[in-house]
Design a protein around this motif. Structure first.
Motif: not given
Ligand code: SF4
Ligand code: SF4
Lengths: 371, 334
Positions: A77-84, A309
């Motif tokens: 996190g905090p961005c989306r990449f970590g959950y891609y 974001m």
């Protein structure tokens, strides 16, 4: 195990080098294309950011070439990449593609956690080998960046239109083909020579444009619709806020390599405009804008995927930087509906503006007596 | 007699979680707290004028609320909520909010934009408490007392939410504005409403979604009606820690309700342009499909028409009722 990974510009050269050095069987997905994006947009979440959709398309296309394992970077996190990886994997599974997933998460305690994972991928080769492989990949990244930087300079000055890009392609292939350290040193030299041999008109006037924004759209020409090439051919010498080797350093070496133009430097220039990190490269974008302005650049282009974001935060703030430093900024938002022709029209108008301002400035300085 | 310092709080974002706490903390320190009125079209339109197009709806609305306070208060309370829980974030936009507000809205009163970052440890709340307290009091003891009281109130508020009260009702109870806790009717149909608190509880943004459902004799349950324990237990079924606090709550709640078999349908509410929603919504929708629970995805933006939402809601509930009755009939024949 046949390993694939998502594309991001020339990153494949560096990652392929690391994996093949460790004798891993690698499947490079076909270069990202309309087809890739169509697949990704069809199966991905409608409002996911563009890189996720392209990743997804890459994986589906790589599956067709026999890949059964995905390796990619993670994040917390905090961005989306970590959950891609997790979202992409869930989608692929529901589609019936059974990939094994190897995610290089930033370690919580120590870099050794990451190294252990990389070593496992290599079938437990020696630590020495693992270390050498990483170094090899990194050196390729540096060599690639050098070629890119040379192309930035050559494009607006080339005497034969398109010749810098022919040379660039050739130089990149030379680097990609190197299989040993010795080989690579020669290849890097050869690449340098190829780029130096592009015929240019040295004194031709150019405008200088800094490109800032989200890393994927910065580095992937398909995602930015060949932004750098278009700018170059319109007579702009560009520089990019982020180079590939920096991404490799950040994500694979966790920023352990010092002495690179660091993210810290860019972030330090961001206050008072943006006083906190906001994930991704949002704060770097604002800071780099300030740095480009101070370095006397003529204009700035920001690229970002739709709904990105960190970059939306930067975009909200850039007009103030632009006003304070009197530096024109053009923001390009990329999604599956963005067309190259539309973008080019905007770029041309922007470059025109930069030329007019530059001429104006020159006239004014001529008028000052004593100049 | 000195005039108390006036502090404005916009009725958006994590107001829905923390307002009772903020109100008590600030008033105990002698501030006069001024809350903006519930969202209206006018407030949103104000925000639209000053926010960039691409940004998510809740931030646009926040711009509108902040503007409502301009010229009316001495300070605007807009903490930089980097993280409100261990190893989690709220969302990048919360991290950049004070800067966006400051640079896009001219002529605002000073912001109290102290950063709250509990990512490493819950104890890190104290620097933020001191920093905010210092605006109003030089006494650490005074500040600490105010903080302790505010935490008590907040715990009471959380318990009321768990009992099924809506945020506005729970706040009314706490502030003694409501005589008695509203009664819940036993309805035949139960729907889980999954979305960010500032989307589902803002009746302008959600187009009266909750009231509408209740009028249609639907029992509505949300993440706020569950304890952290239940939410965490269910969110732990994800292959990887969910690092967005609101995302974790939404996923945990959705997985819980889907596994419980206690709901007849699920409505997911996403804001247009929301980053996290695009990811968590995808995971929730896939899970709902695996469980065979009727699922409706509503994406709210400034152009969403009330009529459109009503039609989709009715169609969805018809389907839910039909499936329910069919299920009951099948169950009865066994
Ligand atoms: S930086 Fe932007 S594009 Fe990248 S994951 Fe975050 S939101 Fe998506
Ligand atoms: S979580 Fe979504 S809706 Fe909330 S601020 Fe972030 S992007 Fe906007």
């Amino acid at each position: 195990m046949r390993v694939t990974f998502p594309h991001m510009g020339n990153l494949y050269i560096s990652v392929r080098a690391m994996l093949e050095y460790l004798k891993v069987d690698v499947v490079i997905p076909p270069a990202s294309s309309r087809h890739t994006l169509t697949l990704g947009a069809k199966y991905g979440p409608e409002f996911a950011c563009l890189p996720l959709k392209l990743n997804l398309g890459n994986f589906i296309e790589a599956h067709g070439l026999g890949a059964d394992t995905i390796i990619m970077a993670g994040g917390c996190g905090p961005c989306r990449f970590g959950y891609y990886a997790q979202v992409e994997h869930a989608i692929l599974q529901d589609l019936g593609y059974n990939f094994q997933l190897l995610i290089l998460e930033p370690p919580e305690r120590h870099i050794s956690e990451l190294l252990v994972k990389i070593r496992r991928i290599s079938g437990n080769q020696s630590w020495w080998q693992v270390g050498q492989a990483l170094r090899f990949g990194y050196l390729k990244a540096r060599a690639v960046d050098e070629v890119e930087a040379a192309a930035f300079k050559a494009r607006p000055r080339e005497t034969v239109p398109g010749s810098s890009d022919v040379a660039r392609r050739k130089a990149l292939n030379v680097i990609d083909r190197a299989t040993s350290f010795r080989n690579l040193a020669d290849a890097a030299d050869e690449a340098r020579t190829i780029m130096a041999n592009v015929a240019v008109e040295e004194g031709r006037p150019v405008v200088r444009v800094g490109i800032v924004g989200e890393i994927y759209t910065l580095l992937e020409p398909f995602a930015n619709l060949n932004l750098e090439v278009h700018l170059g051919r319109m007579g702009a010498e560009v520089d990019r806020a982020i180079y590939m080797s920096e991404w490799v350093n950040d994500h694979l070496f966790l920023g352990l390599l010092k002495g690179m133009r660091s993210r810290k430097e860019a972030c330090a220039a961001a206050p008072p405009y943006l006083r906190h990190t906001v994930g991704g490269h949002g704060q770097e974008t604002v800071g780099s804008a300030v740095n480009y302005a101070r370095a006397g650049y003529d204009g700035l282009v920001q690229v970002l995927p739709f709904t990105c974001m960190p970059e939306i935060i930067a975009e909200s703030i850039l007009p103030v930087v632009s006003a304070d430093f009197n530096l024109p900024v053009l923001t390009l938002v990329m999604d599956e509906h963005t067309g190259e022709a539309g973008m080019n029209t905007r770029l041309e108008a922007f470059i025109d503006l930069l030329w007019r301002r530059k001429k104006q400035r020159e006239l004014e300085s001529e008028r000052v007596p004593g100049y | 007699m000195v005039m108390p310092v006036k502090v404005g709080i916009p009725r958006t974002l994590l107001y829905y979680y923390y307002y009772p706490m903020w109100r008590v903390f600030l008033s105990e320190l002698g501030a006069a707290v001024m809350l903006t009125a519930p969202s209206t079209k006018r407030v949103l339109d104000q925000g639209l004028k000053y926010a960039i197009d691409e940004i998510c709806l809740p931030i646009k609305l926040t711009f509108g609320h902040v503007l409502e306070l301009s010229g009316k208060v001495d300070y605007i309370f807009l903490p930089r909520l980097v993280s409100v829980a261990n190893r989690e974030y709220v969302c990048p936009k919360f991290m950049g909010l004070p800067d966006m507000v400051r640079h896009r809205l001219a002529g605002l009163p000073p912001l109290i934009d102290v950063a709250v970052n509990l990512r490493r440890s819950g104890m890190d709340i104290y620097p933020a408490v001191w920093a905010v307290g210092r605006f109003f009091s030089a006494s650490r003891i005074h500040i600490l007392k105010a903080y302790r009281r505010s935490v008590k109130i907040w715990e009471r508020y959380s318990r009321l939410l768990e009992r099924g009260l809506l945020p506005e009702d729970a706040m009314a109870v706490i502030e003694d504005r409501l005589e008695k806790v509203p009664l819940f009717l036993e309805n035949k149909v139960c729907v889980a409403l999954i979305g960010h608190p500032y989307n589902i509880y803002d009746s302008h943004i959600s187009m009266n979604l909750i009231q509408r459902l209740r009028q249609m004799r639907v029992t509505v349950v949300t993440a706020e009606n569950l304890s952290e324990k239940i939410i965490n237990r269910n969110a732990a079924r994800l292959p990887k820690r969910m690092y967005w606090t609101l995302g974790r709550r939404m996923i945990g709640a959705a997985f819980h309700y889907l596994a419980q078999n206690s709901i007849d349908g699920m409505i997911h509410v996403a804001a247009f342009g929301c980053g996290p929603d695009s990811m968590t919504g995808e995971l929730i929708e896939r899970q709902a499909r695996h469980c065979g629970v009727p699922f409706l995805n509503l994406v709210l933006d400034e152009h969403t028409g009330e009529a459109g939402v009503a039609t989709r809601l009715e169609a969805f509930l018809d389907m839910v009722r039909w499936r329910r009755d069919k299920g009951v009939a099948e169950g009865g024949s066994q």
